[in-house]
Design a protein around this motif. Structure first.
Motif, PDB file in Angstrom:
ATOM      1  N   ARG A   1      -6.761   3.132   1.673  1.00  0.00           N
ATOM      2  CA  ARG A   1      -6.469   2.456   0.415  1.00  0.00           C
ATOM      3  C   ARG A   1      -5.038   2.787   0.021  1.00  0.00           C
ATOM      4  NH1 ARG A   1      -7.659   2.901  -5.250  1.00  0.00           N
ATOM      5  NH2 ARG A   1      -8.497   0.934  -6.060  1.00  0.00           N
ATOM      6  N   GLY A   2      -4.269   1.761  -0.322  1.00  0.00           N
ATOM      7  CA  GLY A   2      -2.875   2.018  -0.657  1.00  0.00           C
ATOM      8  C   GLY A   2      -2.224   0.828  -1.332  1.00  0.00           C
ATOM      9  N   GLY A   3      -0.939   0.973  -1.582  1.00  0.00           N
ATOM     10  CA  GLY A   3      -0.194  -0.060  -2.265  1.00  0.00           C
ATOM     11  C   GLY A   3       0.120  -1.237  -1.364  1.00  0.00           C
ATOM     12  N   GLY A   4       0.151  -2.424  -1.960  1.00  0.00           N
ATOM     13  CA  GLY A   4       0.488  -3.628  -1.227  1.00  0.00           C
ATOM     14  C   GLY A   4       1.183  -4.635  -2.122  1.00  0.00           C
ATOM     15  N   GLY A   5       1.341  -5.845  -1.593  1.00  0.00           N
ATOM     16  CA  GLY A   5       2.072  -6.898  -2.287  1.00  0.00           C
ATOM     17  C   GLY A   5       3.459  -7.025  -1.696  1.00  0.00           C
ATOM     18  N   PRO A   6       3.930  -8.247  -1.436  1.00  0.00           N
ATOM     19  CA  PRO A   6       5.236  -8.425  -0.772  1.00  0.00           C
ATOM     20  C   PRO A   6       6.397  -7.707  -1.455  1.00  0.00           C
ATOM     21  CG  PRO A   6       4.051 -10.501  -0.841  1.00  0.00           C
ATOM     22  CD  PRO A   6       3.255  -9.537  -1.673  1.00  0.00           C
ATOM     23  N   ALA A   7       6.538  -7.889  -2.753  1.00  0.00           N
ATOM     24  CA  ALA A   7       7.651  -7.248  -3.458  1.00  0.00           C
ATOM     25  C   ALA A   7       7.499  -5.736  -3.471  1.00  0.00           C
ATOM     26  CB  ALA A   7       7.756  -7.781  -4.887  1.00  0.00           C
ATOM     27  N   ALA A   8       6.269  -5.264  -3.659  1.00  0.00           N
ATOM     28  CA  ALA A   8       6.027  -3.823  -3.744  1.00  0.00           C
ATOM     29  C   ALA A   8       6.306  -3.129  -2.418  1.00  0.00           C
ATOM     30  CB  ALA A   8       4.589  -3.571  -4.188  1.00  0.00           C
ATOM     31  N   VAL A   9       5.847  -3.715  -1.314  1.00  0.00           N
ATOM     32  CA  VAL A   9       6.086  -3.118   0.003  1.00  0.00           C
ATOM     33  C   VAL A   9       7.584  -3.124   0.311  1.00  0.00           C
ATOM     34  CG1 VAL A   9       5.692  -3.383   2.477  1.00  0.00           C
ATOM     35  CG2 VAL A   9       3.798  -3.691   0.878  1.00  0.00           C
ATOM     36  N   ALA A  10       8.261  -4.214  -0.023  1.00  0.00           N
ATOM     37  CA  ALA A  10       9.713  -4.266   0.198  1.00  0.00           C
ATOM     38  C   ALA A  10      10.424  -3.178  -0.595  1.00  0.00           C
ATOM     39  CB  ALA A  10      10.254  -5.642  -0.182  1.00  0.00           C
TER      40      ALA A  10
ATOM     41  N   THR B   1       0.013  -4.920  -5.654  1.00  0.00           N
ATOM     42  CA  THR B   1      -1.432  -4.828  -5.469  1.00  0.00           C
ATOM     43  C   THR B   1      -1.853  -3.426  -5.037  1.00  0.00           C
ATOM     44  OG1 THR B   1      -1.470  -5.371  -3.097  1.00  0.00           O
ATOM     45  CG2 THR B   1      -1.448  -7.222  -4.635  1.00  0.00           C
ATOM     46  N   ILE B   2      -3.140  -3.181  -5.134  1.00  0.00           N
ATOM     47  CA  ILE B   2      -3.782  -2.040  -4.482  1.00  0.00           C
ATOM     48  C   ILE B   2      -4.766  -2.615  -3.463  1.00  0.00           C
ATOM     49  CG2 ILE B   2      -5.426  -0.155  -4.753  1.00  0.00           C
ATOM     50  CD1 ILE B   2      -2.721   0.700  -5.605  1.00  0.00           C
ATOM     51  N   ASP B   3      -4.594  -2.227  -2.203  1.00  0.00           N
ATOM     52  CA  ASP B   3      -5.378  -2.811  -1.120  1.00  0.00           C
ATOM     53  C   ASP B   3      -6.303  -1.786  -0.473  1.00  0.00           C
ATOM     54  OD1 ASP B   3      -3.951  -5.142  -1.550  1.00  0.00           O
ATOM     55  OD2 ASP B   3      -2.506  -4.746   0.058  1.00  0.00           O
ATOM     56  N   THR B   4      -7.478  -2.242  -0.081  1.00  0.00           N
ATOM     57  CA  THR B   4      -8.391  -1.460   0.744  1.00  0.00           C
ATOM     58  C   THR B   4      -8.448  -2.134   2.109  1.00  0.00           C
ATOM     59  OG1 THR B   4      -9.717  -0.797  -1.168  1.00  0.00           O
ATOM     60  CG2 THR B   4     -10.738  -0.585   1.011  1.00  0.00           C
ATOM     61  N   VAL B   5      -8.155  -1.382   3.168  1.00  0.00           N
ATOM     62  CA  VAL B   5      -8.033  -1.955   4.507  1.00  0.00           C
ATOM     63  C   VAL B   5      -8.997  -1.241   5.455  1.00  0.00           C
ATOM     64  CG1 VAL B   5      -6.412  -2.637   6.322  1.00  0.00           C
ATOM     65  CG2 VAL B   5      -5.558  -2.221   4.002  1.00  0.00           C
ATOM     66  N   ALA B   6      -9.773  -2.022   6.191  1.00  0.00           N
ATOM     67  CA  ALA B   6     -10.697  -1.477   7.185  1.00  0.00           C
ATOM     68  C   ALA B   6     -10.304  -1.963   8.570  1.00  0.00           C
ATOM     69  CB  ALA B   6     -12.132  -1.905   6.880  1.00  0.00           C
TER      70      ALA B   6
ATOM     71  N   ASP C   1      -5.563  -0.241 -15.989  1.00  0.00           N
ATOM     72  CA  ASP C   1      -6.773   0.213 -15.325  1.00  0.00           C
ATOM     73  C   ASP C   1      -6.425   1.295 -14.308  1.00  0.00           C
ATOM     74  OD1 ASP C   1      -5.509  -1.260 -13.321  1.00  0.00           O
ATOM     75  OD2 ASP C   1      -6.948  -2.913 -13.371  1.00  0.00           O
ATOM     76  N   ALA C   2      -7.439   1.799 -13.605  1.00  0.00           N
ATOM     77  CA  ALA C   2      -7.225   2.887 -12.642  1.00  0.00           C
ATOM     78  C   ALA C   2      -6.292   2.454 -11.516  1.00  0.00           C
ATOM     79  CB  ALA C   2      -8.561   3.350 -12.074  1.00  0.00           C
ATOM     80  N   ASP C   3      -6.422   1.211 -11.059  1.00  0.00           N
ATOM     81  CA  ASP C   3      -5.537   0.729 -10.003  1.00  0.00           C
ATOM     82  C   ASP C   3      -4.091   0.657 -10.483  1.00  0.00           C
ATOM     83  OD1 ASP C   3      -7.570   0.550  -8.199  1.00  0.00           O
ATOM     84  OD2 ASP C   3      -7.738  -1.635  -8.223  1.00  0.00           O
ATOM     85  N   GLY C   4      -3.900   0.274 -11.727  1.00  0.00           N
ATOM     86  CA  GLY C   4      -2.550   0.246 -12.279  1.00  0.00           C
ATOM     87  C   GLY C   4      -1.934   1.633 -12.316  1.00  0.00           C
ATOM     88  N   LYS C   5      -2.729   2.614 -12.701  1.00  0.00           N
ATOM     89  CA  LYS C   5      -2.232   3.999 -12.708  1.00  0.00           C
ATOM     90  C   LYS C   5      -1.901   4.459 -11.292  1.00  0.00           C
ATOM     91  CE  LYS C   5      -4.622   5.489 -16.926  1.00  0.00           C
ATOM     92  NZ  LYS C   5      -5.065   4.141 -17.346  1.00  0.00           N
ATOM     93  N   GLU C   6      -2.694   4.024 -10.308  1.00  0.00           N
ATOM     94  CA  GLU C   6      -2.417   4.386  -8.919  1.00  0.00           C
ATOM     95  C   GLU C   6      -1.117   3.742  -8.435  1.00  0.00           C
ATOM     96  OE1 GLU C   6      -3.081   6.090  -5.058  1.00  0.00           O
ATOM     97  OE2 GLU C   6      -3.591   6.581  -7.125  1.00  0.00           O
TER      98      GLU C   6
END
Length: 297
Positions: free
Chosen positions: A37-46, A13-18, A66-71
């Motif tokens: 704003r940064g990368g997230g998701g259980p598998a991705a963070v691991a 995922t791409i997450d926005t955190v406040a 999309d733009a998030d996929g490129k990020e």
């Protein structure tokens, strides 16, 4: 043949955190202390945790065109994570908007999920079949058959059992890692140590329970029960700390540490990650981890 040691399979995922002092009430605006704003998701963070701990790592999952996929691809390239096993799907890249409250020491998550998983590509199959370990989250565990992987017929399997595993059969993985809350649901009224032993003996594997700031406990037939306390750090957010622990634990096992020492080191990696608002930015490298442990003997 792939030289990748660990492959993470699942959510990206791409997450926005406040970060706010308190949650806004209806129609209220509050000023955030920080937004990132940064990368997230259980598998991705691991995967990021594994890579920063010196393990050659790859990720298998689905992103959008999309733009998030490129990020996502940019982040993994920066972290040295192999992305050839990522497939481009027809849905937008998964993402979340997360509000973290200092007053409540909690977070509220609004998520664009689940993403429709695109078919596994040939590179993903090669990566997974030749790895020492595959680490899966709640989505990744359902893709093992598609990859032609099962316990005892390829890499060792680690499962991030974050939720919904009350009836899970631990025999299908080599390393089963639920939370202490999930273990309480699996074994109502049973002491955690007994529950860990029951699942380990039933599965013929290693079972570890995360216990938040209290640390972690594990059981295998070789070690018996082992426990490790958590670490005190200046916490900005606990977002992703469990996912970090999972990746760090597999990394320490690959490095050859005993289960006791692996828990100790993974606890420290997860604690240090809590210095950041997002799940990835403050994950330590091995050198940073060793320096922290030396200073906290």
């Amino acid at each position: 043949m792939s030289t990748v040691q660990a492959v993470c399979i699942g959510v990206i995922t791409i997450d926005t955190v406040a970060l706010v002092d308190k949650y806004p009430s209806e129609d209220e605006r509050v000023i955030a202390r920080d937004i990132t704003r940064g990368g997230g998701g259980p598998a991705a963070v691991a995967a990021v945790a594994l890579s920063r701990q010196g393990i050659k790592t790859a990720i298998i999952g689905t992103i959008g065109d999309d733009a998030d996929g490129k990020e996502v691809l940019r982040i993994f390239e920066k972290e040295g994570v192999d992305t050839t096993g990522i497939s481009i799907g027809s849905s937008p890249t998964a993402g979340s908007v997360i509000v973290s409250s200092l007053e409540r020491s909690s977070r509220a998550i609004n998520t664009r999920q689940p993403i429709n998983q695109a078919p596994i590509n040939s590179a993903a199959k090669d990566l997974a079949s030749n790895a020492q370990w595959v680490h899966v989250d709640h989505v990744g565990i359902n893709r093992l058959a598609e990859l032609g992987i099962s316990r005892g017929s390829g890499p060792l399997i680690s499962f991030d059992a974050g939720y919904g595993v009350e009836d899970f059969d631990p025999k299908i993985v080599d390393l089963f890692v639920p939370t202490d809350r999930q273990m309480a649901l699996r074994y109502p009224g049973v002491d955690l140590a007994v529950a860990l032993e029951n699942d380990s003996l039933k599965g013929g594997n290693t079972v570890v329970a995360t216990q938040g700031s209290a640390g972690s406990s594990g059981y295998s037939s070789e070690t018996g029960l082992v426990t490790s306390s958590g670490f005190k750090v200046e916490v900005k957010s606990t977002l992703g700390a469990g996912d970090v622990f999972h990746g760090a634990l597999v990394a320490q096992i690959i490095h050859g540490f005993s289960l006791q020492e692996a828990l100790h080191r993974a606890n420290a990696v997860a604690a240090l990650s809590c210095r950041g608002l997002d799940g990835q930015s403050m994950i330590p490298t091995t050198a940073e981890l060793n320096a922290f442990l030396e200073a906290n003997k």
